[in-house]
Write a protein that holds these residues in place. Structure first.
Motif, PDB file in Angstrom:
ATOM      1  N   LEU A 369       7.995 -40.067 -14.068  1.00  0.00           N
ATOM      2  CA  LEU A 369       6.921 -39.788 -13.119  1.00  0.00           C
ATOM      3  C   LEU A 369       5.908 -38.821 -13.713  1.00  0.00           C
ATOM      4  CD1 LEU A 369       5.810 -40.226 -10.257  1.00  0.00           C
ATOM      5  CD2 LEU A 369       7.198 -38.288  -9.507  1.00  0.00           C
ATOM      6  N   LYS A 370       6.371 -37.809 -14.397  1.00  0.00           N
ATOM      7  CA  LYS A 370       5.459 -36.843 -15.023  1.00  0.00           C
ATOM      8  C   LYS A 370       4.561 -37.544 -16.035  1.00  0.00           C
ATOM      9  CE  LYS A 370       6.279 -32.309 -14.048  1.00  0.00           C
ATOM     10  NZ  LYS A 370       5.307 -31.204 -14.008  1.00  0.00           N
ATOM     11  N   ALA A 376      -3.676 -40.979 -14.913  1.00  0.00           N
ATOM     12  CA  ALA A 376      -4.731 -41.160 -13.918  1.00  0.00           C
ATOM     13  C   ALA A 376      -4.630 -42.484 -13.187  1.00  0.00           C
ATOM     14  CB  ALA A 376      -6.113 -41.011 -14.558  1.00  0.00           C
ATOM     15  N   HIS A 377      -3.416 -42.959 -12.927  1.00  0.00           N
ATOM     16  CA  HIS A 377      -3.235 -44.144 -12.112  1.00  0.00           C
ATOM     17  C   HIS A 377      -3.270 -43.764 -10.636  1.00  0.00           C
ATOM     18  CE1 HIS A 377      -2.203 -46.419 -15.666  1.00  0.00           C
ATOM     19  NE2 HIS A 377      -1.260 -45.533 -15.971  1.00  0.00           N
ATOM     20  N   SER A 378      -3.542 -44.744  -9.793  1.00  0.00           N
ATOM     21  CA  SER A 378      -3.452 -44.507  -8.356  1.00  0.00           C
ATOM     22  C   SER A 378      -1.984 -44.324  -7.984  1.00  0.00           C
ATOM     23  CB  SER A 378      -4.021 -45.710  -7.583  1.00  0.00           C
ATOM     24  OG  SER A 378      -3.205 -46.858  -7.776  1.00  0.00           O
ATOM     25  N   PRO A 379      -1.683 -43.693  -6.835  1.00  0.00           N
ATOM     26  CA  PRO A 379      -0.277 -43.517  -6.429  1.00  0.00           C
ATOM     27  C   PRO A 379       0.480 -44.836  -6.372  1.00  0.00           C
ATOM     28  CG  PRO A 379      -1.671 -42.083  -5.127  1.00  0.00           C
ATOM     29  CD  PRO A 379      -2.602 -42.930  -5.946  1.00  0.00           C
ATOM     30  N   THR A 382       1.137 -45.972  -9.873  1.00  0.00           N
ATOM     31  CA  THR A 382       2.129 -45.091 -10.492  1.00  0.00           C
ATOM     32  C   THR A 382       3.546 -45.483 -10.079  1.00  0.00           C
ATOM     33  OG1 THR A 382       0.560 -43.254 -10.580  1.00  0.00           O
ATOM     34  CG2 THR A 382       2.898 -42.697 -10.721  1.00  0.00           C
ATOM     35  N   LEU A 383       3.763 -45.734  -8.766  1.00  0.00           N
ATOM     36  CA  LEU A 383       5.094 -46.118  -8.304  1.00  0.00           C
ATOM     37  C   LEU A 383       5.475 -47.503  -8.797  1.00  0.00           C
ATOM     38  CD1 LEU A 383       5.465 -44.732  -4.666  1.00  0.00           C
ATOM     39  CD2 LEU A 383       5.860 -43.635  -6.871  1.00  0.00           C
ATOM     40  N   ARG A 415      -4.380 -39.315  -1.173  1.00  0.00           N
ATOM     41  CA  ARG A 415      -3.948 -40.681  -1.447  1.00  0.00           C
ATOM     42  C   ARG A 415      -2.449 -40.640  -1.742  1.00  0.00           C
ATOM     43  NH1 ARG A 415      -5.825 -42.385  -6.070  1.00  0.00           N
ATOM     44  NH2 ARG A 415      -6.475 -40.318  -6.769  1.00  0.00           N
ATOM     45  N   TYR A 416      -1.714 -41.563  -1.161  1.00  0.00           N
ATOM     46  CA  TYR A 416      -0.259 -41.475  -1.266  1.00  0.00           C
ATOM     47  C   TYR A 416       0.356 -42.863  -1.318  1.00  0.00           C
ATOM     48  CZ  TYR A 416      -0.387 -42.582   3.734  1.00  0.00           C
ATOM     49  OH  TYR A 416      -0.596 -43.191   4.944  1.00  0.00           O
TER      50      TYR A 416
END
Length: 557
Positions: A369-370, A376-379, A382-383, A415-416
């Motif tokens: 995750l780090k 700089a991806h969106s949440p 990233t997931l 943003r989440y």
């Protein structure tokens, strides 16, 4: 032991082995040899005729110095116990009994004595009475009608309490007499009326002493009879003492037969084997417990090392987080870090399972995750990428729930994305508490290629975002009730004016009060973020919480 001379039929044959102890040495002789006709003596003929054990009249033994009494038990054999085999007898010295009776202190002038079934004195303070006088002779010489009646009652096995004159002190006295059923003797106590009336308490003590003397007499007789029976038990006792000291390899004596002692020996042998098996299992269980405790300690160390040592500090927000570990190690994690000067990342997660596997899986999750957050991806993206990395080679089928949010500090835009985690709460500036709209997303690490929705809302100045794991809402009291989201919302409403640290402390205290001492089954992890805005932080700047609670890892077991 004397056998019936005619037991085997045919020629008459006397067999009577006799063993006695003199000065600590055992002596043996056969009474059946010589001119001694034991069949004519009372100790042999009476139990044979009466078909029951019999106590003989006291008598002086050979030499005339030892007062004796004989206890005889008839032995019958055959299908219905109708054939007389012989008599087993035991001679008991009564010298100790006379000493015992004379040693009993009954006031200044009181005394006790024993008489036989025929009224002969067995013990008496006046040694001239012993085996020479009867209670009838003494009653006649003293000319006391009451004493004559007492003498008759004592011989007949009755008990009573009568006023008379002492034959020794010639003072008014009270005579207490009672039978001894086992021997047919009678015990009598003489107390002067003066002493009796002066000290009632002393009378109670004297009665207790007389009762104790009778008890000791019966106890000694029982011990003498049972002595030969208890020899195997003594051998078993000696062996079991070794067992009691922990020597479970000590052999137990082998008892032949099917009697109670043999069954007892078999039971002890079974117990010895069971104890060895139990101790071996206990040793294995202890080693396994130590291994598990060591694993828990390692897992806890891993878990606590994943937490950030410091949280970001800024005038634009108030931030605090805490993790209170349960006894069993879970996989809770929180993280907060600045992606750049304008954006802060908030993460809270809960890995499935317990122990080292969950802690290691969470460590891998945090590392990925780090790395992905800095790109700089969106949440949601990233997931998505994090899920693909975790699902690759996940043979243990581990998974983790996670909430990931990025907040732009200049605008308050949040943003989440969520991977099956509990939705956080938003504490609005007007005091209302609502859930963050759920963004659909599966748990991380299960299946590759799953999409994740992204949500967005804008935080206003003074609003707080409260992230948590299920250790809060699923805390359970002794009645089996869950803390739940409803209680959490009501408690957060009361935290409107509190700092983030005060809010976390309040929520923890609320959960602790609810469970009321019930064991904590899961980690309790909380993270609170209050957005101040660029221009509205001065009023609360002094209350910003930027430190993390410290935990002593050595105390986590």
């Amino acid at each position: 032991m004397a056998r019936d001379p005619l037991f085997l039929g045919g020629e008459k044959k006397n067999i009577a082995p006799y063993v006695c102890r003199r000065k600590g040495v055992l002596h043996y002789r056969d009474l059946g040899k010589g001119d001694y006709n034991y069949a004519a003596w009372d100790w042999y003929s009476k139990p044979k005729t009466l078909r029951r054990p019999v106590w003989s009249e006291p008598y002086f033994g050979k030499g005339g110095n030892t007062l004796m009494v004989t206890y005889s038990v008839p032995v019958f054999v055959g299908e219905n116990n109708n054939k007389f085999w012989g008599v087993i007898a035991c001679d008991v010295s009564l010298n100790w009994l006379n000493k015992l009776m004379t040693s009993i202190i009954l006031g200044e002038t009181g005394y006790a004595f024993l008489v036989s079934r025929k009224g002969v004195y067995i013990t008496h303070p006046n040694r001239n009475f012993i085996m020479k006088e009867t209670v009838f002779n003494v009653a006649k010489k003293s000319r006391q009608p009451a004493l004559t009646k007492v003498s008759q009652n004592m011989v007949n096995g009755k008990s009573g309490f009568v006023r008379m004159k002492s034959v020794i002190t010639e003072k008014p006295s009270w005579c207490i007499y009672a039978p001894i059923p086992s021997s047919g003797w009678s015990l009598s106590i003489i107390l002067t009326e003066e002493e009796l009336m002066q000290n009632i308490i002393r009378l109670g003590r004297m009665e207790a002493a007389a009762g104790a003397a009778g008890f000791v007499l019966l106890l000694l007789i029982a011990l003498l009879i049972s002595r030969s029976i208890t020899q195997p038990i003594r051998a078993l006792d000696k062996a079991t003492r070794s067992l009691a000291k922990g020597n479970l390899d000590a052999p137990l004596p082998v008892m032949d037969g099917e009697d109670e002692v043999a069954h007892l020996a078999d039971s002890f042998e079974t117990m010895r084997k069971d104890l060895k098996d139990y101790l071996e299992k206990l040793r294995q269980a202890t080693a396994e417990k130590e291994r598990i405790e060591s694993e828990i300690h390692i897992a806890r160390s891993i878990q606590m090392s994943l937490l950030p040592k410091r949280v970001p500090q800024s005038r634009e927000f108030d931030l605090c987080a805490m993790l209170e570990p349960a006894r069993q190690v879970g996989g809770d994690l929180y993280d907060c870090f600045m992606i750049d000067d304008q954006n802060i990342c908030l993460v809270i997660a809960d890995a499935a399972g317990k122990g080292v596997p969950a802690a290691l899986f969470m460590a891998v999750t945090r590392t990925y995750l780090k790395a992905l957050s800095w790109e700089a991806h969106s949440p949601a993206e990233t997931l998505f990428r994090l899920n693909n990395e975790l699902a690759h080679g996940n043979d243990g089928c581990m998974f983790v729930t996670l909430f990931y949010a990025v907040i732009h500090l200049a605008t308050g835009e949040c943003r989440y994305a969520s991977a099956g985690h509990n939705s956080p709460f938003i504490m609005q500036s007007d005091g209302r508490v609502t859930l963050v709209p759920r963004a659909k997303g599966a748990i991380l690490g299960a299946v590759k290629g799953l999409p994740y929705e992204e949500g967005m809302f804008t935080m206003q100045s003074g609003e707080m975002l409260y992230l948590y794991t299920d250790g809060i809402t699923e805390a359970m009291n002794s009645a089996g009730e869950l803390y739940g989201e409803g209680r959490a919302i009501e408690e957060l409403k009361a935290c409107k004016e509190m700092t983030c640290l005060e809010t976390l402390d309040t929520m923890r205290a609320s959960v602790e009060q609810f469970v009321d001492g019930a064991a904590q089954s899961d980690d309790i992890t909380q993270l609170a973020f209050r957005y101040m805005g660029r221009d509205d932080y001065a009023s609360v700047a002094k209350r910003i919480s930027v430190s993390l609670p410290k935990y002593d890892l050595q105390s986590v077991k």
